[in-house]
Design an enzyme around this catalytic site. Structure first.
Site, PDB file in Angstrom:
ATOM      1  CD  GLU A 283     -11.048   0.782   0.449  1.00 30.76           C
ATOM      2  OE1 GLU A 283      -9.805   0.717   0.490  1.00 30.76           O
ATOM      3  OE2 GLU A 283     -11.758   0.700   1.456  1.00 30.76           O
ATOM      4  CD  GLU A 286     -11.124  -1.779  -5.823  1.00 22.92           C
ATOM      5  OE1 GLU A 286     -10.489  -1.038  -5.042  1.00 22.92           O
ATOM      6  OE2 GLU A 286     -10.872  -2.976  -5.973  1.00 22.92           O
ATOM      7  CB  CYS A 310      -6.651   0.950   5.326  1.00 20.78           C
ATOM      8  SG  CYS A 310      -7.852   1.688   4.269  1.00 20.78           S
ATOM      9  CB  SER A 330     -10.168  -2.411  -1.851  1.00 17.24           C
ATOM     10  OG  SER A 330      -9.723  -1.251  -2.506  1.00 17.24           O
ATOM     11  CE  LYS A 369      -0.613   1.586   7.604  1.00 22.07           C
ATOM     12  NZ  LYS A 369      -1.237   1.480   6.281  1.00 22.07           N
ATOM     13  CD  GLU A 372       0.981  -0.558   3.734  1.00 18.98           C
ATOM     14  OE1 GLU A 372      -0.109  -0.874   3.259  1.00 18.98           O
ATOM     15  OE2 GLU A 372       1.125   0.408   4.504  1.00 18.98           O
ATOM     16  CD  GLU A 377       3.900  -6.196  -3.371  1.00 17.76           C
ATOM     17  OE1 GLU A 377       4.935  -6.873  -3.258  1.00 17.76           O
ATOM     18  OE2 GLU A 377       3.090  -6.062  -2.456  1.00 17.76           O
ATOM     19  CB  CYS A 526      -5.272   2.787  13.298  1.00 14.21           C
ATOM     20  SG  CYS A 526      -5.731   2.194  11.683  1.00 14.21           S
TER      21      CYS A 526
END
Lengths: 596, 160
Positions: A283, A286, A310, A330, A369, A372, A377, A526
């Protein structure tokens, strides 16, 4: 200074600021008044009525959470009238609640259950209404289960979704006896704008909203001799797990957690912190790459500011709310998914394990999560990269199921490889942490020097303020980055999606000119995630945050790019940041979703 | 991609795009269409930039806003205790037979929907009912037959 108000509660004198509620005044002198709809993070609702108290001179009982104190007030929190009313209120709530406590996931952690216990609510209460109401249970989401038969309509979830997250996926529909907490047109949660952040789950006093539990799937994998089961643990789990296992908030239990996971039977106990370090490399590069395109090449297509990626709650939020700004995200995957993609490729190769026989489990402070891991993907390895996600709460339950006396466990170390991490990775668990970790690395890449903050502690991005801004001026860069000389890199950190929304609206309207934005969906980051131990409050989150920064400062390595395993994986496998392999395994794309 | 919903857009132009415009917009949509559909709710949410769930919550809170397709005339019989003691159950039975629908249903010709409602404030003249905005009191089965027939005849005249 606010004016002081004097009153008496249960014949004890107390003096508090004007505007304080009776509930808060009582707390000050250690008198606990029971509550259900009240929550420290949320506005007053005053609908459950269990906090009623008697006020001298008034016939009607008053809800303590919703009434401010006044001079000379005399309050009784435990009079016969109060006790009888409270008991009856609890009995009424139970009449509308499917009180099958022994088979409920929240058994032992349910606020309504503990009140029935305290007030000895027997079987001869009101006629149970649950069988008459035809309730539904929504189990379609991979993250959150909504069981209306257990809802007591306190609306903590509705207020959470509105005030903390500014989503309002949940609302109050219908009225009177038919009133219910509902999504749009009572659709399943997975079909609406819900981000799966789980903040509602954290605040639900009963078992009406819970995470989807994957404990049995994990045990099945562990008992299967043909499976090689790897586990990764997120940064924020190690500073909160203890709370669910009889410890105080703010205790760091990294070593005990690793020992427990090994006893439970995982073949390899590895660390999401490793891939957090990797996230910083990818990241961070990037960001530099984008800055180069924007400032040096004057490329009009490059999107600045870049935001972090994230937090899966944040990702789904931006996909719904700002579908035209997805290019600002990102492309780097979250640490969980980077880990997943590498576990079944790099790690499997190294260890000589067939990825088809590998089961990848992650322990997360997060309910999003789970969603996710199920995104289509996230199959870069050719398999589902992360098979099962369990929350901190679920891991605590597994530790108990395994008969492990957690407190007495000796500290143990993570396995290698993919178990080493830096302090920069640990602070991913706190709001501002990803920003700080990124700056520690990026500044050094650009200038060849450490960030100019005492002990690498970039304090301006830390703390619990809703939105924080900080800028770093680049001076004397190395030749490759000379175009950044004198550039003031402007950063912004926000936690909680209502704050994220404000920041993104400012960016969209051109009022903000940040280069890099860190967003975490949950309050505090988190550490306040939807999968963390209950209860949650600003005080508990502060203690967890302190523990995270303590863990960081205790680490030998504090910067992601100095993690030797990170150096190793680039030498042996990835070759270069943003390279071909990285793009294949560590980066992703996003989907625009319906806003309404 | 998205077709603009002219009805909703006009109403938003008229009442404004603040959250407090929600109720007048919902009332007007219902008046025009006899239903506030899922699609219309999404369009209202988009115009006012609020969550669709909030629109749904508001629309379902008010019993005079319908989220399911209703007849041109909605008959609402008071279900509360005074009207019950005055015999509202017989009135409902009569209406069900007359319209050939059960409580909560709409006639196949789309003319009538039969519903119960909370107190209409006509306790001294029960049983009472509303047909759209018009109140009818001191009902008897015979009176109900006359009222329904009158509505049916008016419809026929309009049609012919």
């Amino acid at each position: 200074m606010k004016e002081q108000v004097n009153l008496k509660i249960d014949n004890l004198s107390v003096s508090v600021d004007e505007g304080t509620t009776i509930l808060e005044a009582a707390k000050k002198i250690n008198i606990r008044i029971p509550t259900l709809c009240h929550h420290e993070d949320l506005c007053v609702a005053g609908n459950c009525r269990v906090c009623v108290v008697e006020q001298a001179g008034l016939d009607r009982l008053q809800p303590a959470c919703a009434n401010p104190v006044s001079e000379g007030m005399e309050i009784f929190t435990n009079s016969l009238k109060v006790r009888n009313s409270r008991k009856q209120i609890i009995e009424l709530l139970i009449a509308e609640h499917r009180a099958e406590c022994t088979t409920c996931y929240k058994n032992g952690k349910c606020e309504l259950q503990s009140l029935t216990n305290e007030y000895i609510v027997g079987e001869n209460g009101f006629i149970p209404l649950v069988p008459l109401k035809g309730y539904t249970v929504d189990e379609f989401s991979p993250s959150i289960i909504k069981d209306d038969s257990k809802c007591i309509r306190c609306q903590r979830c509705v207020r959470t979704c509105d005030q903390i997250q500014s989503i309002s996926a949940l609302t109050v529909a219908h009225k009177g006896g038919e009133m219910k907490v509902s999504t749009f047109f009572e659709k399943p949660i997975y079909e609406v704008v819900c981000t799966n952040c789980g903040q509602c789950v954290n605040r639900c006093p009963t078992g009406a909203l819970t995470e989807k539990v994957y404990i049995n799937e994990v045990w099945d994998a562990l008992y299967n001799p043909e499976k090689f089961v790897v586990v990764q643990t997120a940064p924020a789990v190690r500073i909160a797990l203890g709370e669910a296992l009889d410890m105080k908030p703010g205790e760091i239990v990294t070593g005990k957690m690793v020992a427990a996971l090994r006893r439970i039977g995982f073949n390899a106990v590895l660390d999401t912190d490793f891939s957090a370090d990797l996230t910083i490399i990818e990241e961070g590069n990037e960001l530099l790459h984008r800055l180069k395109r924007a400032l040096k090449d004057k490329d009009p297509d490059v999107k600045i500011p870049m935001t972090t990626s994230c937090s899966p709650g944040w990702i789904k939020f931006i996909e719904h709310t700002f579908p035209d700004m997805l290019e600002n995200l990102s492309t780097a995957k979250s640490p969980q998914q980077m880990f997943g993609a590498l576990a079944k490729t790099f790690y499997a190769q190294k260890m000589g394990v067939d990825p088809a026989n590998m089961v990848s489990v992650s322990v997360m402070p997060c309910t999003a999560k789970k969603f996710e891991a199920n995104r289509p993907e996230m199959r870069a390895s050719g398999y589902q990269d992360v098979d099962y996600v369990v929350t901190t709460r679920e891991l605590a339950l597994m530790v108990k199921q395994a008969g492990i006396d957690f407190g007495s466990l000796p500290d143990d170390d993570y396995d290698s490889i993919m178990g080493e991490s830096s302090g920069a990775a640990v602070i991913f668990g706190a709001t501002g942490g990803v920003m700080e970790a990124a700056l520690r690395t990026v500044y050094e890449v650009v200038t060849g020097r450490e960030v100019p903050f005492d002990g690498l502690n970039i304090t301006p991005v830390r703390g619990m303020e809703n939105v924080r801004e900080a800028s770093i001026k680049i001076e004397d860069p190395v030749p490759e980055w000379d175009f950044l000389d004198g550039v003031e890199v402007k950063t912004c950190v926000a936690h909680g999606l209502s704050n994220a929304k404000k920041v993104m609206e400012a960016v969209k309207s051109g009022k903000a000119d940040y280069h890099f934005i860190e967003i975490m969906a949950c309050p505090g980051g988190c550490l306040g995630g939807g999968g963390q131990p209950l209860p949650t409050s600003p005080e508990i989150r502060k203690k967890r945050s302190e523990a995270i920064y303590r863990e960081d400062s205790g680490k030998k390595i504090r910067k992601s790019h100095e993690n030797p395993e990170i150096v190793q994986i680039y030498e042996e496998f990835l070759h270069e940041p943003l390279g071909h392999k990285s793009h294949e395994l560590l980066h992703t794309n996003y989907v625009a979703r319906q806003r309404y | 991609m998205l077709q603009t919903n002219e009805t909703i857009k006009k109403l938003a132009d008229k009442f404004g795009r603040k959250e407090e415009s929600l109720l007048p917009i919902l009332e007007n949509v219902y008046e025009q269409k006899h239903i506030i559909s899922e699609d219309d709710m999404v369009d209202i949410a988009r115009e006012l930039d609020i969550s669709a769930a909030k629109v749904y919550g508001t629309a379902t809170f008010y019993s005079f806003l319908e989220t399911k397709k209703c007849g041109k005339y909605v008959i609402r019989i008071c279900k509360t205790i005074t009207c019950m003691m005055h015999g509202k159950n017989q009135i409902i039975k009569e209406l069900e037979e007359l319209l050939k629908v059960n409580l909560g249903e709409t006639t196949p010709d789309g003319l009538f929907t039969l519903k119960e409602t909370n107190c209409l404030g006509q306790c001294h003249k029960g049983p009472a009912m509303l047909i759209n905005d018009a109140p009818f009191t001191e009902l008897t089965p015979g009176k109900v037959r006359d009222i329904v027939n009158k509505y049916r005849q008016e419809e026929k005249q309009v049609a012919s």
